[in-house]
Motif scaffolding. Sequence first.
Motif, PDB file in Angstrom:
ATOM      1  N   HIS A 157       0.846  -1.205   0.000  1.00  0.00           N
ATOM      2  CA  HIS A 157       0.000   0.000   0.000  1.00  0.00           C
ATOM      3  C   HIS A 157       0.876   1.249   0.000  1.00  0.00           C
ATOM      4  CE1 HIS A 157      -3.243  -2.560   2.154  1.00  0.00           C
ATOM      5  NE2 HIS A 157      -3.684  -2.326   0.924  1.00  0.00           N
ATOM      6  N   VAL A 158       1.869   1.251   0.876  1.00  0.00           N
ATOM      7  CA  VAL A 158       2.755   2.414   1.000  1.00  0.00           C
ATOM      8  C   VAL A 158       3.552   2.601  -0.291  1.00  0.00           C
ATOM      9  CG1 VAL A 158       4.662   3.420   2.322  1.00  0.00           C
ATOM     10  CG2 VAL A 158       2.868   2.135   3.505  1.00  0.00           C
ATOM     11  N   LYS A 159       4.019   1.489  -0.859  1.00  0.00           N
ATOM     12  CA  LYS A 159       4.803   1.548  -2.110  1.00  0.00           C
ATOM     13  C   LYS A 159       3.941   2.098  -3.250  1.00  0.00           C
ATOM     14  CE  LYS A 159       8.677   0.400  -4.240  1.00  0.00           C
ATOM     15  NZ  LYS A 159       9.854   1.233  -4.029  1.00  0.00           N
ATOM     16  N   LEU A 160       2.685   1.674  -3.322  1.00  0.00           N
ATOM     17  CA  LEU A 160       1.762   2.201  -4.347  1.00  0.00           C
ATOM     18  C   LEU A 160       1.712   3.723  -4.283  1.00  0.00           C
ATOM     19  CD1 LEU A 160      -1.484  -0.002  -4.026  1.00  0.00           C
ATOM     20  CD2 LEU A 160       0.172  -0.086  -5.864  1.00  0.00           C
ATOM     21  N   ALA A 161       1.551   4.234  -3.070  1.00  0.00           N
ATOM     22  CA  ALA A 161       1.440   5.685  -2.883  1.00  0.00           C
ATOM     23  C   ALA A 161       2.738   6.386  -3.271  1.00  0.00           C
ATOM     24  CB  ALA A 161       1.075   5.997  -1.433  1.00  0.00           C
ATOM     25  N   GLU A 162       3.873   5.801  -2.897  1.00  0.00           N
ATOM     26  CA  GLU A 162       5.172   6.409  -3.222  1.00  0.00           C
ATOM     27  C   GLU A 162       5.394   6.457  -4.734  1.00  0.00           C
ATOM     28  OE1 GLU A 162       7.772   3.823  -1.021  1.00  0.00           O
ATOM     29  OE2 GLU A 162       7.556   4.982   0.848  1.00  0.00           O
ATOM     30  N   ILE A 163       5.086   5.372  -5.420  1.00  0.00           N
ATOM     31  CA  ILE A 163       5.263   5.323  -6.877  1.00  0.00           C
ATOM     32  C   ILE A 163       4.300   6.285  -7.563  1.00  0.00           C
ATOM     33  CG2 ILE A 163       5.025   3.859  -8.925  1.00  0.00           C
ATOM     34  CD1 ILE A 163       6.036   1.530  -7.125  1.00  0.00           C
ATOM     35  N   ALA A 164       3.050   6.301  -7.116  1.00  0.00           N
ATOM     36  CA  ALA A 164       2.054   7.204  -7.705  1.00  0.00           C
ATOM     37  C   ALA A 164       2.495   8.654  -7.570  1.00  0.00           C
ATOM     38  CB  ALA A 164       0.689   6.995  -7.046  1.00  0.00           C
ATOM     39  N   MET A 165       3.073   9.007  -6.422  1.00  0.00           N
ATOM     40  CA  MET A 165       3.545  10.387  -6.212  1.00  0.00           C
ATOM     41  C   MET A 165       4.586  10.772  -7.246  1.00  0.00           C
ATOM     42  SD  MET A 165       3.793  11.518  -2.278  1.00  0.00           S
ATOM     43  CE  MET A 165       3.867  13.216  -2.799  1.00  0.00           C
ATOM     44  N   VAL A 166       5.547   9.871  -7.463  1.00  0.00           N
ATOM     45  CA  VAL A 166       6.647  10.161  -8.389  1.00  0.00           C
ATOM     46  C   VAL A 166       6.155  10.155  -9.835  1.00  0.00           C
ATOM     47  CG1 VAL A 166       8.852   9.294  -9.272  1.00  0.00           C
ATOM     48  CG2 VAL A 166       8.414   9.291  -6.811  1.00  0.00           C
ATOM     49  N   GLU A 167       5.459   9.072 -10.205  1.00  0.00           N
ATOM     50  CA  GLU A 167       5.043   8.894 -11.608  1.00  0.00           C
ATOM     51  C   GLU A 167       4.034   9.955 -12.064  1.00  0.00           C
ATOM     52  OE1 GLU A 167       5.687   6.245 -13.989  1.00  0.00           O
ATOM     53  OE2 GLU A 167       7.385   5.717 -12.729  1.00  0.00           O
ATOM     54  N   CYS A 168       3.182  10.392 -11.151  1.00  0.00           N
ATOM     55  CA  CYS A 168       2.098  11.310 -11.527  1.00  0.00           C
ATOM     56  C   CYS A 168       2.287  12.712 -10.962  1.00  0.00           C
ATOM     57  CB  CYS A 168       0.757  10.738 -11.091  1.00  0.00           C
ATOM     58  SG  CYS A 168       0.420   9.135 -11.836  1.00  0.00           S
ATOM     59  N   GLY A 169       3.410  12.951 -10.295  1.00  0.00           N
ATOM     60  CA  GLY A 169       3.691  14.287  -9.767  1.00  0.00           C
ATOM     61  C   GLY A 169       2.681  14.758  -8.740  1.00  0.00           C
ATOM     62  N   LEU A 170       2.252  13.838  -7.861  1.00  0.00           N
ATOM     63  CA  LEU A 170       1.275  14.209  -6.847  1.00  0.00           C
ATOM     64  C   LEU A 170       1.925  15.057  -5.754  1.00  0.00           C
ATOM     65  CD1 LEU A 170      -0.553  10.775  -6.352  1.00  0.00           C
ATOM     66  CD2 LEU A 170      -1.187  12.639  -7.896  1.00  0.00           C
ATOM     67  N   ASP A 171       1.163  15.968  -5.189  1.00  0.00           N
ATOM     68  CA  ASP A 171       1.646  16.780  -4.073  1.00  0.00           C
ATOM     69  C   ASP A 171       1.439  16.074  -2.743  1.00  0.00           C
ATOM     70  OD1 ASP A 171       2.400  19.276  -5.470  1.00  0.00           O
ATOM     71  OD2 ASP A 171       0.302  19.241  -6.054  1.00  0.00           O
ATOM     72  N   LYS A 172       0.364  15.306  -2.640  1.00  0.00           N
ATOM     73  CA  LYS A 172       0.134  14.544  -1.418  1.00  0.00           C
ATOM     74  C   LYS A 172      -0.757  13.354  -1.722  1.00  0.00           C
ATOM     75  CE  LYS A 172      -3.870  16.733   0.822  1.00  0.00           C
ATOM     76  NZ  LYS A 172      -4.350  17.339   2.064  1.00  0.00           N
ATOM     77  N   VAL A 173      -0.723  12.389  -0.805  1.00  0.00           N
ATOM     78  CA  VAL A 173      -1.604  11.222  -0.908  1.00  0.00           C
ATOM     79  C   VAL A 173      -2.386  11.120   0.389  1.00  0.00           C
ATOM     80  CG1 VAL A 173      -1.766   8.709  -1.140  1.00  0.00           C
ATOM     81  CG2 VAL A 173      -0.081   9.972  -2.502  1.00  0.00           C
ATOM     82  N   LEU A 174      -3.690  10.977   0.239  1.00  0.00           N
ATOM     83  CA  LEU A 174      -4.601  10.862   1.372  1.00  0.00           C
ATOM     84  C   LEU A 174      -5.025   9.399   1.516  1.00  0.00           C
ATOM     85  CD1 LEU A 174      -6.255  12.484   3.462  1.00  0.00           C
ATOM     86  CD2 LEU A 174      -8.009  12.770   1.693  1.00  0.00           C
ATOM     87  N   PHE A 175      -4.697   8.795   2.646  1.00  0.00           N
ATOM     88  CA  PHE A 175      -5.079   7.413   2.942  1.00  0.00           C
ATOM     89  C   PHE A 175      -6.401   7.437   3.702  1.00  0.00           C
ATOM     90  CE2 PHE A 175      -0.638   7.127   2.108  1.00  0.00           C
ATOM     91  CZ  PHE A 175      -0.323   5.810   1.803  1.00  0.00           C
ATOM     92  N   ILE A 176      -7.389   6.710   3.190  1.00  0.00           N
ATOM     93  CA  ILE A 176      -8.711   6.719   3.823  1.00  0.00           C
ATOM     94  C   ILE A 176      -9.150   5.294   4.156  1.00  0.00           C
ATOM     95  CG2 ILE A 176     -11.116   7.427   3.603  1.00  0.00           C
ATOM     96  CD1 ILE A 176     -10.284   9.517   1.590  1.00  0.00           C
ATOM     97  N   PRO A 177      -9.041   4.909   5.436  1.00  0.00           N
ATOM     98  CA  PRO A 177      -9.566   3.594   5.823  1.00  0.00           C
ATOM     99  C   PRO A 177     -11.090   3.574   5.695  1.00  0.00           C
ATOM    100  CG  PRO A 177      -8.126   4.513   7.535  1.00  0.00           C
ATOM    101  CD  PRO A 177      -8.407   5.614   6.559  1.00  0.00           C
ATOM    102  N   ALA A 178     -11.598   2.486   5.140  1.00  0.00           N
ATOM    103  CA  ALA A 178     -13.045   2.354   4.941  1.00  0.00           C
ATOM    104  C   ALA A 178     -13.770   2.212   6.269  1.00  0.00           C
ATOM    105  CB  ALA A 178     -13.333   1.144   4.057  1.00  0.00           C
ATOM    106  N   GLY A 179     -14.972   2.758   6.311  1.00  0.00           N
ATOM    107  CA  GLY A 179     -15.828   2.589   7.484  1.00  0.00           C
ATOM    108  C   GLY A 179     -16.498   1.233   7.431  1.00  0.00           C
ATOM    109  N   SER A 180     -17.615   1.149   6.704  1.00  0.00           N
ATOM    110  CA  SER A 180     -18.332  -0.119   6.498  1.00  0.00           C
ATOM    111  C   SER A 180     -18.370  -0.387   4.998  1.00  0.00           C
ATOM    112  CB  SER A 180     -19.761  -0.031   7.030  1.00  0.00           C
ATOM    113  OG  SER A 180     -19.750   0.234   8.407  1.00  0.00           O
TER     114      SER A 180
END
Length: 194
Positions: free
Chosen positions: A20-43
Amino acid sequence: MGINKIGILGGTFDPIHTAHVKLAEIAMVECGLDKVLFIPAGSPWMKSDKVITESEHRLNMVNLAIENNPSFYSSDIEIERQGNTYTIDTLKELGVDKLKKEYYLILGSDSYKEINRWKNPEKIIEMVGIILFNRKGDPPPETINQSVFIIKEEIEDISSTIIRTKVKNKDSLQGLVPQNVEEYIFTNNLYNSK
């Protein structure tokens, strides 16, 4: 110049793992993201037949996993909302507006293949772009439209189910979850009774 490109990585995170963490790190670099928001699901409505760990523990594990990256944030927006968790409701509650900022859902190909079963999928695709990771060995899915950015890099296939089984068997979780998450799991005696 403020934050303009935001990735959203949602999931049950039961528990969050290194992929999960690696996905976010790669997405940041590949897509030039400024931040990644992790949202745990409720139900999560698609997992209504499964027993899910208390949301407080899942959110705590997310916060531990991302604490060393200043571009990663978490939100309890879905945990706090009553009833089933739907992505469209989360996007609306976050105030997603393409005119002000660019938002991207970070999805694995398994989730993406199910997107037509989601609530208001057409509206979701109007509101956000999609950053798509293909699971190892899976053929790439057909994309719905042009707002899908496919990441070619393959991520190690780790599943939360495997991690929960390893915990029951008292096996090491080294390399599967961040060390502080592993300590949290064993300290709080998670996954032993399921």
